[in-house]
Each structure stands twice: as C-alpha cells, then as structure tokens.
Enzyme design. Structure first.
Site, PDB file in Angstrom:
ATOM      1  N   LYS A  11       0.816  -1.219   0.000  1.00 24.34           N
ATOM      2  CA  LYS A  11       0.000   0.000   0.000  1.00 24.34           C
ATOM      3  C   LYS A  11       0.857   1.279   0.000  1.00 24.34           C
ATOM      4  O   LYS A  11       2.062   1.231   0.275  1.00 24.34           O
ATOM      5  CB  LYS A  11      -0.945  -0.028   1.212  1.00 24.34           C
ATOM      6  CG  LYS A  11      -1.977  -1.174   1.159  1.00 24.34           C
ATOM      7  CD  LYS A  11      -2.957  -1.089   2.327  1.00 24.34           C
ATOM      8  CE  LYS A  11      -4.004  -2.200   2.246  1.00 24.34           C
ATOM      9  NZ  LYS A  11      -5.001  -2.096   3.350  1.00 24.34           N
ATOM     10  N   TYR A  51     -12.509  -2.105  -3.613  1.00 21.70           N
ATOM     11  CA  TYR A  51     -13.008  -2.148  -2.234  1.00 21.70           C
ATOM     12  C   TYR A  51     -14.532  -2.021  -2.156  1.00 21.70           C
ATOM     13  O   TYR A  51     -15.074  -1.682  -1.106  1.00 21.70           O
ATOM     14  CB  TYR A  51     -12.330  -1.061  -1.395  1.00 21.70           C
ATOM     15  CG  TYR A  51     -10.937  -1.434  -0.922  1.00 21.70           C
ATOM     16  CD1 TYR A  51     -10.741  -2.531  -0.080  1.00 21.70           C
ATOM     17  CD2 TYR A  51      -9.826  -0.703  -1.292  1.00 21.70           C
ATOM     18  CE1 TYR A  51      -9.472  -2.874   0.372  1.00 21.70           C
ATOM     19  CE2 TYR A  51      -8.541  -1.042  -0.847  1.00 21.70           C
ATOM     20  CZ  TYR A  51      -8.385  -2.134  -0.011  1.00 21.70           C
ATOM     21  OH  TYR A  51      -7.126  -2.472   0.436  1.00 21.70           O
ATOM     22  N   ASN A 114      -2.108   0.305   6.690  1.00 16.41           N
ATOM     23  CA  ASN A 114      -1.564  -0.915   7.296  1.00 16.41           C
ATOM     24  C   ASN A 114      -0.699  -1.719   6.312  1.00 16.41           C
ATOM     25  O   ASN A 114      -0.590  -2.938   6.415  1.00 16.41           O
ATOM     26  CB  ASN A 114      -2.683  -1.751   7.926  1.00 16.41           C
ATOM     27  CG  ASN A 114      -3.746  -2.142   6.925  1.00 16.41           C
ATOM     28  OD1 ASN A 114      -3.626  -1.867   5.734  1.00 16.41           O
ATOM     29  ND2 ASN A 114      -4.786  -2.809   7.398  1.00 16.41           N
ATOM     30  N   HIS A 117      -2.324  -5.371   1.521  1.00 17.36           N
ATOM     31  CA  HIS A 117      -3.607  -6.057   1.322  1.00 17.36           C
ATOM     32  C   HIS A 117      -3.307  -7.502   0.986  1.00 17.36           C
ATOM     33  O   HIS A 117      -2.328  -7.793   0.292  1.00 17.36           O
ATOM     34  CB  HIS A 117      -4.383  -5.438   0.145  1.00 17.36           C
ATOM     35  CG  HIS A 117      -5.505  -6.339  -0.333  1.00 17.36           C
ATOM     36  ND1 HIS A 117      -6.748  -6.335   0.243  1.00 17.36           N
ATOM     37  CD2 HIS A 117      -5.532  -7.312  -1.286  1.00 17.36           C
ATOM     38  CE1 HIS A 117      -7.506  -7.262  -0.353  1.00 17.36           C
ATOM     39  NE2 HIS A 117      -6.791  -7.866  -1.292  1.00 17.36           N
ATOM     40  N   GLU A 128      -9.519 -11.026  -7.652  1.00 19.03           N
ATOM     41  CA  GLU A 128      -8.609  -9.884  -7.490  1.00 19.03           C
ATOM     42  C   GLU A 128      -7.408  -9.981  -8.439  1.00 19.03           C
ATOM     43  O   GLU A 128      -6.984  -8.972  -9.006  1.00 19.03           O
ATOM     44  CB  GLU A 128      -8.157  -9.790  -6.028  1.00 19.03           C
ATOM     45  CG  GLU A 128      -9.306  -9.416  -5.087  1.00 19.03           C
ATOM     46  CD  GLU A 128      -8.961  -9.472  -3.612  1.00 19.03           C
ATOM     47  OE1 GLU A 128      -9.852  -9.171  -2.790  1.00 19.03           O
ATOM     48  OE2 GLU A 128      -7.807  -9.803  -3.246  1.00 19.03           O
TER      49      GLU A 128
HETATM   50  P1  IDP Z   1      -7.981  -6.698   5.764  1.00 20.94           P
HETATM   51  O1  IDP Z   1      -7.163  -5.772   4.871  1.00 20.94           O
HETATM   52  O2  IDP Z   1      -7.191  -7.152   6.967  1.00 20.94           O
HETATM   53  O3  IDP Z   1      -8.593  -7.846   4.998  1.00 20.94           O
HETATM   54  P2  IDP Z   1     -10.619  -5.469   5.777  1.00 20.94           P
HETATM   55  O4  IDP Z   1     -11.599  -5.582   6.903  1.00 20.94           O
HETATM   56  O5  IDP Z   1     -10.896  -6.261   4.526  1.00 20.94           O
HETATM   57  O6  IDP Z   1      -9.174  -5.826   6.370  1.00 20.94           O
HETATM   58  O7  IDP Z   1     -10.509  -3.927   5.413  1.00 20.94           O
HETATM   59  C1  IDP Z   1      -9.895  -3.499   4.231  1.00 20.94           C
HETATM   60  C2  IDP Z   1      -8.994  -2.327   4.546  1.00 20.94           C
HETATM   61  O8  IDP Z   1      -9.788  -1.232   4.995  1.00 20.94           O
HETATM   62  C3  IDP Z   1      -7.991  -2.545   5.677  1.00 20.94           C
HETATM   63  O9  IDP Z   1      -6.821  -3.233   5.293  1.00 20.94           O
HETATM   64  C4  IDP Z   1      -7.694  -1.121   6.104  1.00 20.94           C
HETATM   65  O10 IDP Z   1      -6.798  -0.466   5.188  1.00 20.94           O
HETATM   66  C5  IDP Z   1      -9.075  -0.478   5.966  1.00 20.94           C
HETATM   67  N1  IDP Z   1      -9.834  -0.518   7.230  1.00 20.94           N
HETATM   68  C6  IDP Z   1     -10.416  -1.614   7.802  1.00 20.94           C
HETATM   69  N2  IDP Z   1     -11.035  -1.295   8.948  1.00 20.94           N
HETATM   70  C7  IDP Z   1     -10.840   0.034   9.115  1.00 20.94           C
HETATM   71  C8  IDP Z   1     -11.243   0.978  10.137  1.00 20.94           C
HETATM   72  O11 IDP Z   1     -11.910   0.638  11.108  1.00 20.94           O
HETATM   73  N3  IDP Z   1     -10.853   2.285   9.951  1.00 20.94           N
HETATM   74  C9  IDP Z   1     -10.117   2.681   8.867  1.00 20.94           C
HETATM   75  N4  IDP Z   1      -9.736   1.839   7.899  1.00 20.94           N
HETATM   76  C10 IDP Z   1     -10.075   0.530   8.013  1.00 20.94           C
HETATM   77 MG    MG Z   2     -10.023  -7.805   3.468  1.00 21.37          MG
END
Ligand code: IDP
Ligand code: MG
Length: 140
Positions: A11, A51, A114, A117, A128
């Site tokens: 990312k 997304y 974070n 992905h 994907e």
């Molecule tokens: P993942 O990437 O661990 O699969 P997902 O729940 O699929 O997590 O969420 C996709 C992305 O959305 C996350 O990697 C993060 O960048 C963002 N995200 C998820 N939850 C939050 C939140 O509570 N606040 C802000 N961004 C979030």
């Molecule tokens: Mg996810």
C-alpha cells in the site's frame, strides 16, 4: 495443502517509506514466491471497485483516498496454502492487534495505513488477480 495463488498489494504508506524490498523479503522468507508484480498508481475508479465490498462502511471514502494517495505494488504470490499463509505473514488488520514479526506489526502506521492487502479466500484471490493481471503476466 495445495499450491495456491493469492493477490497482494503493498500500500501507499509502505511505498512512500521505501519498504517494498523489506516486505517482499517477508513473503520470500516464508516460502511464498512473487510470480507477478507491477508498481502502479491506482485510479479512484479502480480503488472504488476493488473495495466495493466495503462501500457501506464509514471508512470507505477515506480508504479510497488513501489507496490512491501514492503508488502501490500489485502482486501475485504463489505457494502452499498461499491465501492463509499470506494472511499470517500480514498480521491482523489493526497493527495494535498484529502478532510480533508480522508485516503489519513491524511496518503499519494505523488500521487504515496498514502497509499490505491480501486476499481473504481462494475465490476472492482469483477475482482480485484477474482484476490486475492477465494470465500471461504471471510466471510461476
Ligand atoms: P484486511 O485488509 O485485513 O482484509 P478489511 O476488513 O478487509 O481488512 O478492510 C480493508 C482495509 O480497509 C484494511 O486493510 C484497512 O486499510 C481499511 N480498514 C479496515 N477497517 C478500518 C477501520 O476501522 N478504519 C479505517 N480503515 C479501516
Ligand atoms: Mg479484506
């Protein structure tokens, strides 16, 4: 377990800090092979579609903005149980909950920024991968 492929994105928070090589080393040390890779600037339309499943979540708009804020590296990783293995290497979504040694524990800036992905199922991995790569781009 069978040889699988999963889709990965390094990312913008990670490309900005020049962490592509350090993150790729984590994949390779864990036995995943990078069988396709491209650095791109995601368009708003691409990020929105990628997304889409999170469209109703309060963080969707910010997430799209973040994912288009700089270059990303899209990748296909291959190996034994690659989907789950990559989720283990990545660590929990929120770096505060990520296990020691995981990419998110070591590198993530926040729950949003974070660093990586990774697909959450073989079915989504196939969708994907096809969104960013042609079959001929992937060399196993
Ligand atoms: P993942 O990437 O661990 O699969 P997902 O729940 O699929 O997590 O969420 C996709 C992305 O959305 C996350 O990697 C993060 O960048 C963002 N995200 C998820 N939850 C939050 C939140 O509570 N606040 C802000 N961004 C979030
Ligand atoms: Mg996810």
């Amino acid at each position: 377990m069978a040889i699988e492929r999963t889709f990965s994105i390094i990312k913008p928070d990670a490309t900005r800090r020049n962490l592509t090589g350090k993150i790729n080393a984590k994949f390779e040390e864990a036995g995943l092979k990078i069988v396709a890779q491209r650095r791109i600037q995601m368009s708003e339309a691409q990020a929105k579609k990628f997304y889409e499943v999170h469209a109703a979540r309060p963080f969707y708009g910010d997430l799209v903005k973040f994912m288009t804020s700089g270059p990303v590296v899209v990748q296909v990783l291959e190996g034994e149980g690659a989907v789950l293995k990559n989720r283990d290497i990545m660590g929990a979504t929120n770096p505060a909950n990520a296990a020691p040694g995981t990419i998110r524990k070591e590198f993530a800036e926040s729950i949003e920024a974070n660093s990586v992905h990774g697909s959450d199922s073989p079915e989504n991995a196939a969708i994907e991968i096809a969104y960013f790569f042609a079959g001929t781009d992937i060399v196993g």
